[in-house]
Enzyme design. Structure first.
Site, short mmCIF file in Angstrom:
data_model
loop_
_atom_site.label_atom_id
_atom_site.label_comp_id
_atom_site.label_asym_id
_atom_site.label_seq_id
_atom_site.Cartn_x
_atom_site.Cartn_y
_atom_site.Cartn_z
N GLU A 109 0.86 -1.28 -0.03
CA GLU A 109 -0.21 -0.06 -0.07
C GLU A 109 0.75 1.14 0.15
O GLU A 109 1.94 1.29 0.70
CB GLU A 109 -0.90 0.08 1.19
CG GLU A 109 -1.83 -1.07 1.25
CD GLU A 109 -2.88 -0.83 0.30
OE1 GLU A 109 -3.54 0.26 0.03
OE2 GLU A 109 -3.09 -1.63 -0.40
N GLY A 110 0.39 2.29 -0.41
CA GLY A 110 1.02 3.64 -0.30
C GLY A 110 1.93 3.80 -1.28
O GLY A 110 3.10 4.67 -1.20
N CYS A 111 2.34 2.97 -2.42
CA CYS A 111 3.09 3.16 -3.25
C CYS A 111 2.57 3.82 -4.67
O CYS A 111 1.36 3.65 -4.89
CB CYS A 111 3.82 1.88 -3.84
SG CYS A 111 5.13 1.40 -2.63
N VAL A 112 3.41 4.90 -5.17
CA VAL A 112 2.47 5.50 -6.16
C VAL A 112 2.95 4.59 -7.47
O VAL A 112 2.26 4.33 -8.49
CB VAL A 112 3.32 6.84 -6.63
CG1 VAL A 112 2.62 7.50 -7.64
CG2 VAL A 112 3.45 7.87 -5.49
N SER A 113 4.13 3.82 -7.53
CA SER A 113 4.24 2.59 -8.50
C SER A 113 3.63 1.49 -7.86
O SER A 113 3.28 1.43 -6.75
CB SER A 113 5.88 2.38 -8.77
OG SER A 113 6.39 2.50 -7.41
#
Lengths: 340, 459
Positions: A109-113
């Site tokens: 979670e929380g990764c732009v990629s």
């Protein structure tokens, strides 16, 4: 110094599973040398690192050996650009992650990629990781963690504090915001390690079920050969069947495990994989990918909805690692059902 | 090169006793001679608007990660000129007090300034009456206000709301929530071959079932501009209302709500050189009068009894609790600053910059820029969302920041449906404002090329 107050909360999961006979194994939670400034701990004072920095980093010697090596390597590379090259080098050499493991449960979670992490235990009960990402830099970070933590005992992995990121000198790993992919990657890896350990512990109590996933990974290739057969079985069902002969092998395993672990007064396991037959996640699995579960059990008493679902997920973790794509769960207690 | 550097002043001679918003000439009067000298300087080509205004923005003059900061993330938020910073400080130092109720001097002064800010906003967008301006926390809250207040009391099952797939999440999600509660249906207009929302399709979709059309004025991803006047005409013909999301237009061009005849219009202060924490909803008086309250509390009431209360007239009806007083006044100062330059001037400059940015970006190999190609008929805003083959936008943004001090954004820019339609998870976006210069663009392109070679050399 950044605060990682969210870090220990995910371990509350462990409480219901603590087998009373082995308190010492998990007592490290209280004797931990992880130092967090802002959490009032009842633990003994955290270890002071030998450098008198005010940041009280976890001493590097406590980290898994491979991770120590990696940190030293990064420290020796001073120029930022070269650090990135090093990072990307790690990423390039990462073993590819099979598409079937790119599931929601494995996604950070929380990764732009997009980043996926898969974890399993080897025959010595050490945790092994695999990961992938569509962003080269994130893949590098993932590779760094995979290389640094794989093959180590679960407790060692759990003790790793994200502070070590400072030592790498890679700036984007440092912000403690929820969008910090690096921090979230590490958290996910630690959570999975813990879940695997718990599952293995449980498994070794009731004989024969603490299957080491190593076997499973071989089985999955077998399973996909058997694709057509079980696919046919799955599609011949037409929805809700309490009749167990309507379920394929995975459905049966799910039913058995839930019956054994939760002693439900009502249990419905419905294979709805046919409804999702077009999905990318389904291809390459043995056709049993989506289930609806309805469970009424005393085990759910006193647990929030989230905890109930977590319980079911952790019990079915092996299945989730080997091609089970999604569960739709209705989890009730006997009193809730009677109240109607 | 040396040229005239005319420092834009803050405007201390503005009289607080302006009665009506239409007397914009009164407070614009003093600015005319300043605008004239700016025009002269800019027209003579001595110095660009960007170069001229940069000194007013202290934050731009710093180094990040060892390089000069090049700030190209204005669509996310804009920077604030000293005039705005000073007005905030001055508010808290000289006359901070709660508004609307007090008798004493400070309170009266604060109330005057707060209401003056409201008038400034009204004048800025040419609303006919400052009572048509409701202060909110930001544009998102303003849209939610319309959704919960107007939407819940006006929408019935099978009523249709038309949106485009390029809308910002704030313009989609509140309507999803309200549609679920009321049984209304959301319909989405897709893109045409120019990668712009298909306006013809939108026109066809408007029917007697349509109750509301929600559209952006300028897209924060595609850089395209929608013909709001036309859309409003088509909507009004069937009795539908139009909500315009003007977050990317109000800061960059002249927006005239009477000219557009929009029913509702929203914008955020922080995108137009004002502070965060304040935004506004413009609503036609006759609409606001019929709308029930959104949030309940103090300020929005008339009389309060134990079993019921009566509510105030708009705009107070929709402003519960103590407002962001200092911030509203800061927004007023931002509007003064922008008006001092002139929105048309800003727009003209940004058009040039937009074309320059687009042209230069096109020269980067394997780049895919989203949105329409600029031409005589099609104008793009000064922003470009793009992807480069085989390189993840996050990698680009990270490297640009770490190695070159260039600030761009990567992600879905709060437009996931749009990105899904474009077939990508994320894109990189560079967005400019009037204090950016051609040098900034050159710097960006050079850094981008360096970034691309770095990642390509690794394949």
């Amino acid at each position: 110094m950044a605060s990682y107050s969210k870090f220990p909360i995910c371990f509350h999961l462990s409480k219901p599973f603590l087998s009373p006979s082995k308190p010492s194994k998990f007592s490290f939670f209280h004797n931990t040398s992880i130092s967090f400034q802002n959490i009032p701990t009842k633990s003994p004072p955290p270890l002071q690192s030998s450098s008198s920095s005010s940041t009280q980093l976890q001493p590097i010697e406590e980290l898994p050996p491979k991770l120590q090596e990696i940190i030293k390597l990064f420290q020796s590379v001073e120029e930022p650009k070269a650090k990135y090259e090093q990072l990307m080098f790690y990423g390039k050499n990462l073993n590819p992650l099979d598409t079937q493991f790119k599931t929601k449960e494995n996604k950070v979670e929380g990764c732009v990629s997009q980043v996926w992490v898969r974890a399993y235990l080897d025959k010595d009960k050490n945790v092994v990781y695999q990961a992938d990402s569509d962003s080269v830099l994130t893949k590098g970070l993932a590779a760094l963690l995979v290389n640094g933590l794989s093959g180590r005992p679960v407790q060692e992995v759990l003790r790793v504090s994200p502070d070590f990121a400072v030592l790498l000198g890679l700036q984007q790993s440092l912000t403690p915001s929820r969008n910090n992919g690096f921090l979230n990657m590490l958290k996910l890896m630690q959570r999975k390690a813990l879940e695997l350990l718990i599952e293995a512990e449980k498994g070794s109590e009731s004989s024969g079920n603490g299957q080491i996933v190593n076997d499973n990974s071989e089985n999955t290739s077998l399973d996909s050969k058997v694709d057509e057969n079980s696919g046919a079985v799955a599609s011949s069902q037409n929805g809700s069947e309490e009749n167990s002969s309507g379920l394929g092998s995975r459905g049966m395993r799910i039913k058995e495990k839930l019956e054994r672990e939760l002693s439900p007064i009502e249990l419905e396991v419905e294979d709805v994989s046919y409804q999702h037959a077009g999905h990318a996640g389904v291809r390459g699995s043995d056709g049993e990918t989506h289930f609806n579960l309805r469970i009424v059990s005393k085990e759910f008493e006193g647990k929030s909805l989230v905890k109930r679902h977590r319980l079911v997920y952790s019990l079915l973790d092996e299945e989730l690692q080997s091609g089970l794509h999604a569960l739709s769960i209705v989890a009730k207690t006997p009193s809730e059902v009677e109240a109607k | 090169m040396e040229g005239l550097v005319v420092k834009l002043p803050s405007f201390p001679f503005l009289s607080p006793n302006i009665s009506s918003s239409s007397s914009s000439s009164t407070f614009r009067l003093g600015f005319r001679r300043f605008s004239a000298s700016i025009s002269a300087a800019v027209n003579e080509g001595f110095v660009s608007l960007g170069q001229l205004t940069r000194p007013d923005f202290p934050i731009l003059h710093q180094e990040v990660n060892g390089s000069k900061l090049v700030y190209l993330d204005n669509a996310a938020t804009s920077q604030k000129p000293t005039a705005v910073l000073k007005s905030l400080q001055n508010y808290y130092e000289a006359y901070n007090s709660n508004v609307h109720r007090g008798i004493h001097y400070l309170s009266a002064k604060a109330t005057d300034e707060y209401e003056l800010a409201r008038k400034k906003v009204a004048a800025f967008i040419n609303a006919s009456d400052s009572a048509e301006i409701v202060f909110t926390r930001n544009a998102t809250e303003a849209i939610n206000l319309v959704a919960y207040s107007w939407g819940l009391s006006n929408l019935k099952p099978r009523d249709e709301i038309i949106l485009t797939i390029a809308e910002h999440h704030s313009a989609i999600v509140p309507w999803q929530i309200v549609a679920q509660k009321t049984g209304a249906i959301l319909k989405f207009v897709s893109l045409d071959e120019n990668e712009v929302p298909d306006v013809e399709k939108l026109r066809e979709m408007i029917s007697t079932s349509t109750k509301l059309v929600v559209v952006h004025h300028v897209s924060n991803v595609l850089g395209s501009v929608l013909p709001i006047e036309d859309i409003v005409i088509w909507a009004h013909a069937v009795g539908a209302k139009v909500l315009v999301d003007a977050c990317q237009s109000v800061p960059h061009m002249v927006v005239d709500v009477q000219g557009l005849d929009a029913d509702f219009l929203v914008a955020s202060s922080h995108k137009m050189c004002g502070p965060t924490g304040i935004g506004f909803l413009f609503g036609k008086s006759n609409l606001l009068l019929t709308m029930p309250p959104f949030l309940g509390g103090g300020e929005m009431i008339s009389d309060v009894f134990l079993d019921h209360s009566t509510y105030a007239e708009p705009p107070s009806r929709f402003e519960a609790g103590t407002p962001a007083i200092g911030e509203a006044i800061g927004l007023g100062a931002a509007i003064d600053y922008l008006s001092g330059i002139g929105m048309q001037k800003i727009h003209d400059y940004e058009m040039e910059l937009a074309n320059y940015l687009y042209e230069k970006l096109c020269s980067v190999p394997n780049i895919r820029i989203y949105g329409p190609k600029p031409s005589d008929d099609i104008h793009r805003a000064a922003l470009c969302s793009f992807n480069i083959e085989n390189i993840h936008p996050t990698d680009i943004a990270t490297f640009l920041d770490q190695q070159h001090g260039v600030a761009i954004r990567s992600g879905h820019h709060c437009a996931q449906p749009l990105h899904r339609r474009l077939g990508v998870n994320a894109s990189a976006r560079a967005s400019l404002h009037f204090y950016n210069t051609e040098e900034d663009v050159d710097n960006f392109i050079q850094s981008l090329n360096d970034t691309v070679s770095f990642f390509n050399s690794f394949k």
